[in-house]
Design a protein around this motif. Sequence first.
Motif, PDB file in Angstrom:
ATOM      1  N   VAL A 129       0.872  -1.174   0.000  1.00  0.00           N
ATOM      2  CA  VAL A 129       0.000   0.000   0.000  1.00  0.00           C
ATOM      3  C   VAL A 129       0.905   1.218   0.000  1.00  0.00           C
ATOM      4  O   VAL A 129       1.837   1.317   0.790  1.00  0.00           O
ATOM      5  N   VAL A 130       0.615   2.136  -0.908  1.00  0.00           N
ATOM      6  CA  VAL A 130       1.440   3.327  -1.083  1.00  0.00           C
ATOM      7  C   VAL A 130       0.566   4.551  -0.816  1.00  0.00           C
ATOM      8  O   VAL A 130      -0.484   4.709  -1.428  1.00  0.00           O
ATOM      9  N   ASP A 131       1.009   5.390   0.110  1.00  0.00           N
ATOM     10  CA  ASP A 131       0.211   6.555   0.490  1.00  0.00           C
ATOM     11  C   ASP A 131       0.263   7.700  -0.501  1.00  0.00           C
ATOM     12  O   ASP A 131      -0.699   8.439  -0.641  1.00  0.00           O
ATOM     13  N   GLN A 132       1.380   7.868  -1.188  1.00  0.00           N
ATOM     14  CA  GLN A 132       1.493   8.986  -2.115  1.00  0.00           C
ATOM     15  C   GLN A 132       2.188   8.545  -3.398  1.00  0.00           C
ATOM     16  O   GLN A 132       2.976   7.609  -3.398  1.00  0.00           O
ATOM     17  N   PHE A 133       1.881   9.234  -4.449  1.00  0.00           N
ATOM     18  CA  PHE A 133       2.379   8.867  -5.772  1.00  0.00           C
ATOM     19  C   PHE A 133       3.903   8.802  -5.836  1.00  0.00           C
ATOM     20  O   PHE A 133       4.475   7.936  -6.478  1.00  0.00           O
ATOM     21  N   GLY A 134       4.581   9.692  -5.158  1.00  0.00           N
ATOM     22  CA  GLY A 134       6.030   9.740  -5.203  1.00  0.00           C
ATOM     23  C   GLY A 134       6.719   8.525  -4.615  1.00  0.00           C
ATOM     24  O   GLY A 134       7.879   8.259  -4.909  1.00  0.00           O
ATOM     25  N   ALA A 135       6.016   7.763  -3.799  1.00  0.00           N
ATOM     26  CA  ALA A 135       6.608   6.580  -3.167  1.00  0.00           C
ATOM     27  C   ALA A 135       6.440   5.314  -4.001  1.00  0.00           C
ATOM     28  O   ALA A 135       6.954   4.261  -3.635  1.00  0.00           O
ATOM     29  N   ILE A 136       5.752   5.408  -5.105  1.00  0.00           N
ATOM     30  CA  ILE A 136       5.465   4.229  -5.930  1.00  0.00           C
ATOM     31  C   ILE A 136       6.740   3.565  -6.434  1.00  0.00           C
ATOM     32  O   ILE A 136       6.880   2.349  -6.381  1.00  0.00           O
ATOM     33  N   TRP A 137       7.699   4.350  -6.902  1.00  0.00           N
ATOM     34  CA  TRP A 137       8.886   3.758  -7.509  1.00  0.00           C
ATOM     35  C   TRP A 137       9.758   3.039  -6.487  1.00  0.00           C
ATOM     36  O   TRP A 137      10.314   1.979  -6.778  1.00  0.00           O
ATOM     37  N   ALA A 138       9.849   3.581  -5.280  1.00  0.00           N
ATOM     38  CA  ALA A 138      10.624   2.904  -4.226  1.00  0.00           C
ATOM     39  C   ALA A 138       9.966   1.575  -3.869  1.00  0.00           C
ATOM     40  O   ALA A 138      10.649   0.554  -3.689  1.00  0.00           O
ATOM     41  N   GLU A 139       8.644   1.552  -3.778  1.00  0.00           N
ATOM     42  CA  GLU A 139       7.929   0.303  -3.477  1.00  0.00           C
ATOM     43  C   GLU A 139       8.049  -0.688  -4.631  1.00  0.00           C
ATOM     44  O   GLU A 139       8.160  -1.889  -4.411  1.00  0.00           O
ATOM     45  N   ALA A 140       8.017  -0.171  -5.854  1.00  0.00           N
ATOM     46  CA  ALA A 140       8.179  -1.044  -7.028  1.00  0.00           C
ATOM     47  C   ALA A 140       9.530  -1.737  -6.976  1.00  0.00           C
ATOM     48  O   ALA A 140       9.635  -2.942  -7.266  1.00  0.00           O
ATOM     49  N   GLU A 141      10.547  -1.009  -6.589  1.00  0.00           N
ATOM     50  CA  GLU A 141      11.884  -1.594  -6.481  1.00  0.00           C
ATOM     51  C   GLU A 141      11.949  -2.651  -5.383  1.00  0.00           C
ATOM     52  O   GLU A 141      12.601  -3.679  -5.542  1.00  0.00           O
ATOM     53  N   LYS A 142      11.242  -2.408  -4.272  1.00  0.00           N
ATOM     54  CA  LYS A 142      11.203  -3.406  -3.192  1.00  0.00           C
ATOM     55  C   LYS A 142      10.501  -4.678  -3.659  1.00  0.00           C
ATOM     56  O   LYS A 142      10.937  -5.785  -3.353  1.00  0.00           O
ATOM     57  N   LEU A 143       9.390  -4.528  -4.387  1.00  0.00           N
ATOM     58  CA  LEU A 143       8.619  -5.693  -4.836  1.00  0.00           C
ATOM     59  C   LEU A 143       9.351  -6.510  -5.897  1.00  0.00           C
ATOM     60  O   LEU A 143       9.255  -7.727  -5.924  1.00  0.00           O
ATOM     61  N   THR A 144      10.072  -5.824  -6.778  1.00  0.00           N
ATOM     62  CA  THR A 144      10.733  -6.533  -7.874  1.00  0.00           C
ATOM     63  C   THR A 144      12.174  -6.923  -7.559  1.00  0.00           C
ATOM     64  O   THR A 144      12.724  -7.802  -8.207  1.00  0.00           O
ATOM     65  N   GLY A 145      12.774  -6.233  -6.597  1.00  0.00           N
ATOM     66  CA  GLY A 145      14.168  -6.500  -6.278  1.00  0.00           C
ATOM     67  C   GLY A 145      15.136  -5.950  -7.307  1.00  0.00           C
ATOM     68  O   GLY A 145      16.282  -6.380  -7.400  1.00  0.00           O
ATOM     69  N   ARG A 146      14.681  -5.006  -8.112  1.00  0.00           N
ATOM     70  CA  ARG A 146      15.557  -4.381  -9.113  1.00  0.00           C
ATOM     71  C   ARG A 146      15.184  -2.914  -9.283  1.00  0.00           C
ATOM     72  O   ARG A 146      14.135  -2.465  -8.814  1.00  0.00           O
ATOM     73  N   VAL A 147      16.033  -2.183  -9.937  1.00  0.00           N
ATOM     74  CA  VAL A 147      15.796  -0.767 -10.162  1.00  0.00           C
ATOM     75  C   VAL A 147      14.630  -0.601 -11.133  1.00  0.00           C
ATOM     76  O   VAL A 147      14.585  -1.250 -12.180  1.00  0.00           O
ATOM     77  N   CYS A 148      13.693   0.255 -10.780  1.00  0.00           N
ATOM     78  CA  CYS A 148      12.546   0.565 -11.641  1.00  0.00           C
ATOM     79  C   CYS A 148      12.637   2.047 -11.990  1.00  0.00           C
ATOM     80  O   CYS A 148      12.254   2.899 -11.193  1.00  0.00           O
ATOM     81  N   ASP A 149      13.152   2.317 -13.157  1.00  0.00           N
ATOM     82  CA  ASP A 149      13.383   3.693 -13.577  1.00  0.00           C
ATOM     83  C   ASP A 149      12.479   4.031 -14.758  1.00  0.00           C
ATOM     84  O   ASP A 149      12.720   3.570 -15.878  1.00  0.00           O
ATOM     85  N   PRO A 150      11.451   4.852 -14.539  1.00  0.00           N
ATOM     86  CA  PRO A 150      10.549   5.203 -15.637  1.00  0.00           C
ATOM     87  C   PRO A 150      11.215   6.038 -16.725  1.00  0.00           C
ATOM     88  O   PRO A 150      10.675   6.163 -17.814  1.00  0.00           O
ATOM     89  N   LEU A 151      12.395   6.589 -16.445  1.00  0.00           N
ATOM     90  CA  LEU A 151      13.103   7.393 -17.435  1.00  0.00           C
ATOM     91  C   LEU A 151      14.230   6.637 -18.123  1.00  0.00           C
ATOM     92  O   LEU A 151      14.964   7.207 -18.929  1.00  0.00           O
ATOM     93  N   ASP A 152      14.346   5.353 -17.839  1.00  0.00           N
ATOM     94  CA  ASP A 152      15.349   4.513 -18.491  1.00  0.00           C
ATOM     95  C   ASP A 152      15.060   4.505 -19.994  1.00  0.00           C
ATOM     96  O   ASP A 152      13.926   4.260 -20.413  1.00  0.00           O
ATOM     97  N   PRO A 153      16.058   4.786 -20.831  1.00  0.00           N
ATOM     98  CA  PRO A 153      15.831   4.805 -22.282  1.00  0.00           C
ATOM     99  C   PRO A 153      15.203   3.506 -22.813  1.00  0.00           C
ATOM    100  O   PRO A 153      14.388   3.547 -23.730  1.00  0.00           O
ATOM    101  N   ALA A 154      15.550   2.364 -22.234  1.00  0.00           N
ATOM    102  CA  ALA A 154      14.963   1.094 -22.673  1.00  0.00           C
ATOM    103  C   ALA A 154      13.468   1.038 -22.342  1.00  0.00           C
ATOM    104  O   ALA A 154      12.670   0.498 -23.113  1.00  0.00           O
ATOM    105  N   VAL A 155      13.072   1.603 -21.206  1.00  0.00           N
ATOM    106  CA  VAL A 155      11.661   1.647 -20.817  1.00  0.00           C
ATOM    107  C   VAL A 155      10.896   2.561 -21.773  1.00  0.00           C
ATOM    108  O   VAL A 155       9.815   2.209 -22.260  1.00  0.00           O
TER     109      VAL A 155
END
Length: 106
Positions: free
Chosen positions: A66-92
């Motif tokens: 559960v994420v309280d604010q939009f800005g915390a989504i990426w940190a939680e995504a990284e915890k769930l996946t165990g890898r860096v989740c970068d929405p600005l990654d050129p490959a993404v």
Amino acid sequence: MCGLCGTFGSADHWTDGVGEAGTSFPAAERRRRAGVANEVLGLYGLKLMEWSNRFTLTGRTGKSAVVDQFGAIWAEAEKLTGRVCDPLDPAVIEAMEARRGTGSPV
């Protein structure tokens, strides 16, 4: 993730409040933002849903956060996946453009 977003902790996120065209519809705007974020999060096997003034982030295995604010989504995504989740990654960005069938920026 931008370090500035993570710095504010439980404070209101800068994206909260005003929706498109200056209107304020918090729940609808959070659902719209979740839909946009899902375009990126789907590439990581995650899904985001707006629920009761918060967000629920779920992975393919059913693990969720559960994420309280939009800005915390990426940190939680990284915890769930165990890898860096970068929405600005050129490959993404390239994968999103390919999904849309365009060669232009999102």
